[in-house]
Design a protein around this motif. Structure first.
Motif, PDB file in Angstrom:
ATOM      1  N   ASN A   2       0.828  -1.201   0.000  1.00 44.65           N
ATOM      2  CA  ASN A   2       0.000   0.000   0.000  1.00 44.65           C
ATOM      3  C   ASN A   2       0.866   1.256   0.000  1.00 44.65           C
ATOM      4  OD1 ASN A   2      -2.481   1.159  -0.106  1.00 44.65           O
ATOM      5  ND2 ASN A   2      -2.637   1.416   2.115  1.00 44.65           N
ATOM      6  N   ARG A   5       2.246   1.877  -3.374  1.00 42.29           N
ATOM      7  CA  ARG A   5       1.242   2.425  -4.272  1.00 42.29           C
ATOM      8  C   ARG A   5       1.051   3.910  -4.008  1.00 42.29           C
ATOM      9  NH1 ARG A   5      -3.575  -0.659  -3.318  1.00 42.29           N
ATOM     10  NH2 ARG A   5      -2.210  -2.403  -3.810  1.00 42.29           N
ATOM     11  N   GLN A   6       1.035   4.262  -2.716  1.00 42.56           N
ATOM     12  CA  GLN A   6       0.871   5.660  -2.337  1.00 42.56           C
ATOM     13  C   GLN A   6       2.043   6.508  -2.837  1.00 42.56           C
ATOM     14  OE1 GLN A   6       0.828   6.882   1.873  1.00 42.56           O
ATOM     15  NE2 GLN A   6      -1.317   6.369   1.750  1.00 42.56           N
ATOM     16  N   GLY A   8       3.881   5.973  -5.368  1.00 41.71           N
ATOM     17  CA  GLY A   8       3.920   6.101  -6.817  1.00 41.71           C
ATOM     18  C   GLY A   8       2.664   6.732  -7.406  1.00 41.71           C
ATOM     19  N   ASN A   9       1.775   7.200  -6.538  1.00 39.77           N
ATOM     20  CA  ASN A   9       0.511   7.768  -6.986  1.00 39.77           C
ATOM     21  C   ASN A   9       0.737   8.950  -7.934  1.00 39.77           C
ATOM     22  OD1 ASN A   9      -2.162   8.154  -7.181  1.00 39.77           O
ATOM     23  ND2 ASN A   9      -2.416   9.104  -5.165  1.00 39.77           N
ATOM     24  N   GLY A  10       0.257   8.829  -9.176  1.00 40.76           N
ATOM     25  CA  GLY A  10       0.360   9.937 -10.121  1.00 40.76           C
ATOM     26  C   GLY A  10       1.652   9.969 -10.897  1.00 40.76           C
ATOM     27  N   VAL A  11       2.401   8.864 -10.897  1.00 42.42           N
ATOM     28  CA  VAL A  11       3.719   8.886 -11.538  1.00 42.42           C
ATOM     29  C   VAL A  11       3.617   9.114 -13.049  1.00 42.42           C
ATOM     30  CG1 VAL A  11       3.879   6.378 -11.739  1.00 42.42           C
ATOM     31  CG2 VAL A  11       5.960   7.728 -11.675  1.00 42.42           C
ATOM     32  N   SER A  13       0.603  10.393 -14.464  1.00 43.73           N
ATOM     33  CA  SER A  13      -0.630  11.135 -14.740  1.00 43.73           C
ATOM     34  C   SER A  13      -0.328  12.315 -15.663  1.00 43.73           C
ATOM     35  CB  SER A  13      -1.265  11.624 -13.439  1.00 43.73           C
ATOM     36  OG  SER A  13      -0.454  12.594 -12.844  1.00 43.73           O
ATOM     37  N   ARG A 186       8.909  14.668  -6.703  1.00 39.05           N
ATOM     38  CA  ARG A 186       7.543  14.760  -6.178  1.00 39.05           C
ATOM     39  C   ARG A 186       7.362  14.175  -4.785  1.00 39.05           C
ATOM     40  NH1 ARG A 186       5.933  18.660  -9.483  1.00 39.05           N
ATOM     41  NH2 ARG A 186       5.966  18.059 -11.665  1.00 39.05           N
ATOM     42  N   ARG A 187       8.339  13.457  -4.313  1.00 37.26           N
ATOM     43  CA  ARG A 187       8.104  12.741  -3.057  1.00 37.26           C
ATOM     44  C   ARG A 187       9.153  13.014  -1.974  1.00 37.26           C
ATOM     45  NH1 ARG A 187       3.795  12.657  -4.527  1.00 37.26           N
ATOM     46  NH2 ARG A 187       2.437  10.946  -5.110  1.00 37.26           N
TER      47      ARG A 187
ATOM     48  N   GLN B 120       0.593  12.886   3.618  1.00 37.12           N
ATOM     49  CA  GLN B 120      -0.722  12.788   4.254  1.00 37.12           C
ATOM     50  C   GLN B 120      -0.727  13.433   5.632  1.00 37.12           C
ATOM     51  OE1 GLN B 120      -1.973   8.736   4.176  1.00 37.12           O
ATOM     52  NE2 GLN B 120      -3.611   9.160   2.721  1.00 37.12           N
TER      53      GLN B 120
END
Lengths: 328, 256
Positions: A2, A5-6, A8-11, A13, A186-187, B120
C-alpha cells in the motif's frame, strides 16, 4: 504494498498539455506514414526510439535545472567529454566495467565544475554555461587531436545492446532514471526545495532552505544523467566524432519547454519532457525520410522553441507580466 | 495578570548619527493583541525589526520569559518563538498550502535511507490548523499563487503556528486587502491571541486597530509617547497622540 502504491501515486498522470503532446506525436506519425512509404516500419520505429535514448536522459536533468530556474547550454559537449573518457577507457583494454563507470563519474565531475562556476561563483547559469561551452568545445578538439575516436571495442555494446526478459537495456535504464527523478522531485524534500528555489531564490532562503546545496546537487545530478547518456552513445556508435553533442543542448531545452516546464522556473513536467523528446525525434526522423536534409534539423528545433515560448508569451501578453504574476 | 512573554527595556537604535529609536519600554503579553501605531518614520518598523532579529539594538535589552536574549539573526528570533509575517509574504506561489506551511521543516520518513515526505500527515496537520483558525479554503492542494490575499495571510499564519511561534508580528496584514478579506484577517488575528499567542500588529488603520487590539502603543519620532488600553481610549485621542496634538505628547516633547 500500500505504501508503495501511495508513493507512486500519479507517476504517469497527464494534464491537458501532455495529452496534446501525445496527440501531436500521433498526428505526426500519421502524416509521415502517408507521406513516406519508408516511415511506418518497425525498423524505423526502433530507430526513432534508439535516437531518443540520450536526449531522454539529458532531458530529465534539464527538466530539473529549468524547474530550479537554472539552465545548462553546455550539456551536449559535457556528453562529448564523457564519451571521450569512455572511448579512451574502452580503447585501452576494452574493459566494459570500467567503461560503465567512466561516463557517470566524468559527468558528475563536470557537473561539479559547472556548479562551482554557476552556484558558488554566482555567475548566471546561462552565461556561466555558455562560457563553459566555449572551453569544453576546445577541450573536445584538443582531446581528440583532430581525429575521431573510431572502431572502439564492442565489449560495451555487447553489454548494453542486449535485452533483459525481452526488454532492451536502454529502456530499463530510462524507466529507472525516470522513476528515480520523479520520486526525488515529487516525493522528497529535495523536490519541494528545488521548486521553491525556481519560484524565488530569496523566498526559499527565507524559508530556511539550503539553496546553495540544492542547486549544486542538481547540477551534479544533471551531469551524472549526461554521463549515462554518453555511455549509451558510445555503446551504440562505437565512435566519438568532433561535432559530438553540438545540437543536444538545443534539443534538450526545446523538448523540456515543449513538455510544459517553465523557462522561468518553479513548474515542470517529467512526462511532458518524455513526450517532448519523442515529438522532437519523430519530427526530425520524419522530415529526413520525406527528403528534408538533416542540415535543417536545428532549424526545426529552434522554430519549435520560439513557437512554444512565443505562443505562451502571447497568451500571457508578455513574459514579463507572467514573471511578475508568478512573483507577486 | 500573567507575566509578560517579552519585555523590552530601554531599547534604542542609532544608525550612525541618526537616532531611530530611543528609550522604548514595552511589555508584550501572551493572548493579547498589541497594536503599534505611529506616523511614517515614527520607529515602529525599526522596533519590530529588533524584535524579529533583523537589527540588533544599540541600547537596552530584550527579556523573554525572564531570560535576557540577544538576537544576531532572524533565525535566533525564530528559535525563541518569534515569527514575523511581512507584508510581502515569503510564500512560494507554486507550492500547495501544506507544502508552504512545512517548507524547510518537512515531515519525512526514511525508506532505504532516502527521506520521503509524509504528505498525508502534513496535509492533516495543515487541515487541522486551518480549521482551528476557521480559515475556509476550498482546495488545499491548489498552489498558493491562486489564493486571495487574505487566504495567503492565513497560510502565513499557519506557517508561523506550525513553527511553534509564541509571538507573531504582523506588519500591516490588511494593507493590500479588500474589505471582506480584511474582516477575515482581523478575525484570524483575534483567534491567534485566543490560542495563547502574543500578537503585535502594525497598522495605519485606526478603526481596524480598535476592532482587534487589547492595548495600543503610539510611537512618535523614535519614542514611545503613549500606551493605552483599547477599552479606555477612543479614535480621537489616538489620532491626537499620533499627530502630537495631545497635551501629554506636547508636554513630553517639551521636556525632551
Amino acid at each position: 504494498m500500500n505504501a508503495v502504491r501511495q508513493l507512486g501515486n500519479g507517476v504517469f498522470s497527464m494534464n491537458g498539455r501532455e495529452w496534446s503532446l501525445l496527440v501531436a506525436c500521433l498526428l505526426a506519425i500519421i502524416i509521415f506514414s502517408v507521406a513516406s512509404p519508408h516511415y511506418a516500419t518497425s525498423g524505423n520505429a526502433a530507430t526513432v526510439l534508439r535516437n531518443s535514448v540520450e536526449l531522454l536522459l539529458i532531458g530529465l536533468g534539464m527538466t530539473l535545472l529549468l524547474a530550479m530556474g537554472g539552465i545548462d547550454v553546455s550539456i551536449g559537449i559535457v556528453m562529448g567529454l564523457a564519451a571521450i573518457a569512455i572511448g579512451r577507457v574502452l580503447g585501452a583494454d576494452g574493459n566494459p566495467v570500467l567503461a560503465l563507470v567512466a561516463g557517470p563519474v566524468v559527468g558528475a565531475l563536470l557537473g561539479c565544475v559547472t556548479a562551482t562556476v554557476v552556484v558558488l561563483g554566482r555567475v548566471p547559469a546561462i552565461v556561466g554555461t555558455l562560457g563553459l561551452l566555449g572551453v569544453y568545445r576546445t577541450a573536445v578538439f584538443v582531446l581528440l587531436g583532430g581525429q575521431w575516436l573510431s572502431g572502439l571495442p564492442a565489449s560495451l555494446t555487447n553489454l548494453l545492446a542486449t535485452t533483459v526478459l525481452g526488454v532492451p537495456v536502454p529502456a530499463l535504464v530510462i524507466v529507472a532514471a525516470y522513476l528515480a527523478v520523479w520520486l526525488a522531485l515529487r516525493r522528497t524534500p529535495y523536490g519541494l526545495h528545488l521548486l521553491a528555489i525556481g519560484n524565488s531564490e530569496e523566498k526559499a532562503r527565507l524559508s530556511g532552505i539550503p539553496v546553495i546545496k540544492i542547486r549544486f546537487v542538481t547540477f551534479v545530478i544533471s551531469g551524472i544523467l549526461t554521463g549515462v547518456a554518453a555511455t549509451f552513445y558510445v555503446a551504440t556508435y562505437r565512435n566519438v566524432e568532433m561535432t559530438i553533442g553540438s545540437t543536444l543542448a538545443l534539443d534538450a531545452i526545446a523538448a523540456v519547454i515543449l513538455g510544459g516546464t517553465s523557462i522561468l522556473g518553479g513548474k515542470c513536467s517529467l512526462i511532458g519532457t518524455v513526450l517532448g523528446v519523442l515529438l522532437l525525434r519523430i519530427l526530425q526522423n520524419g522530415l529526413l525520410l520525406i527528403g528534408v536534409p538533416s542540415l535543417w534539423q536545428p532549424v526545426v528545433t529552434g522554430v519549435l522553441i520560439i513557437g512554444v515560448l512565443g505562443f505562451e508569451a502571447i497568451s500571457n501578453r508578455f513574459p514579463v507580466v507572467q514573471l511578475l504574476r508568478a512573483r507577486a | 495578570m500573567t507575566a509578560p512573554f517579552l519585555v523590552a527595556r530601554n531599547i534604542g537604535k542609532r544608525f550612525g548619527a541618526l537616532t531611530a529609536l530611543a528609550n522604548v519600554d514595552l511589555e508584550i503579553r501572551s493572548g493579547e493583541v498589541l497594536a503599534l501605531l505611529g506616523d511614517n518614520g515614527a520607529g515602529k518598523s525599526t522596533f519590530i525589526k529588533i524584535l524579529a532579529g533583523a537589527h540588533p539594538p544599540s541600547d537596552g535589552e530584550l527579556v523573554i520569559e525572564g531570560n535576557p536574549v540577544s538576537f544576531h539573526s532572524p533565525k535566533d528570533a525564530a528559535a525563541s518563538g518569534i515569527a514575523t509575517i511581512f507584508q510581502e509574504l515569503a510564500l512560494s506561489e507554486n507550492l500547495s498550502i501544506a507544502e508552504n506551511v512545512f517548507l524547510g521543516r518537512e515531515l519525512k520518513r526514511s525508506i532505504f535511507g532516502i527521506p520521503f515526505l509524509k504528505r498525508q500527515e502534513m496535509r492533516q496537520r495543515v487541515d487541522g490548523l486551518l480549521k482551528e483558525l476557521d480559515a475556509h479554503i476550498s482546495d488545499p492542494e491548489a498552489p498558493v499563487g491562486s489564493l486571495s490575499g487574505g487566504q495567503r495571510q492565513a497560510v502565513a499564519i499557519c506557517r508561523a503556528l506550525n513553527l511553534n511561534a509564541r509571538l507573531v508580528i504582523m506588519d500591516e496584514p490588511t494593507a493590500a486587502l479588500a474589505v471582506a478579506e480584511t474582516r477575515k484577517v482581523l478575525a484570524l488575528t483575534r483567534r491567534l491571541a485566543a490560542r495563547g499567542c502574543a500578537v503585535v500588529l502594525i497598522s495605519h488603520n485606526i478603526s481596524e486597530v480598535f476592532e482587534v487590539a487589547d492595548r495600543i502603543v503610539v510611537f512618535r519620532r523614535g519614542r514611545k509617547v503613549a500606551e493605552r488600553l483599547a477599552a479606555e481610549t477612543d479614535h480621537e485621542e489616538v489620532v491626537s497622540l499620533i499627530t502630537g496634538a495631545h497635551p501629554d505628547v506636547r508636554a513630553l516633547e517639551k521636556t525632551n
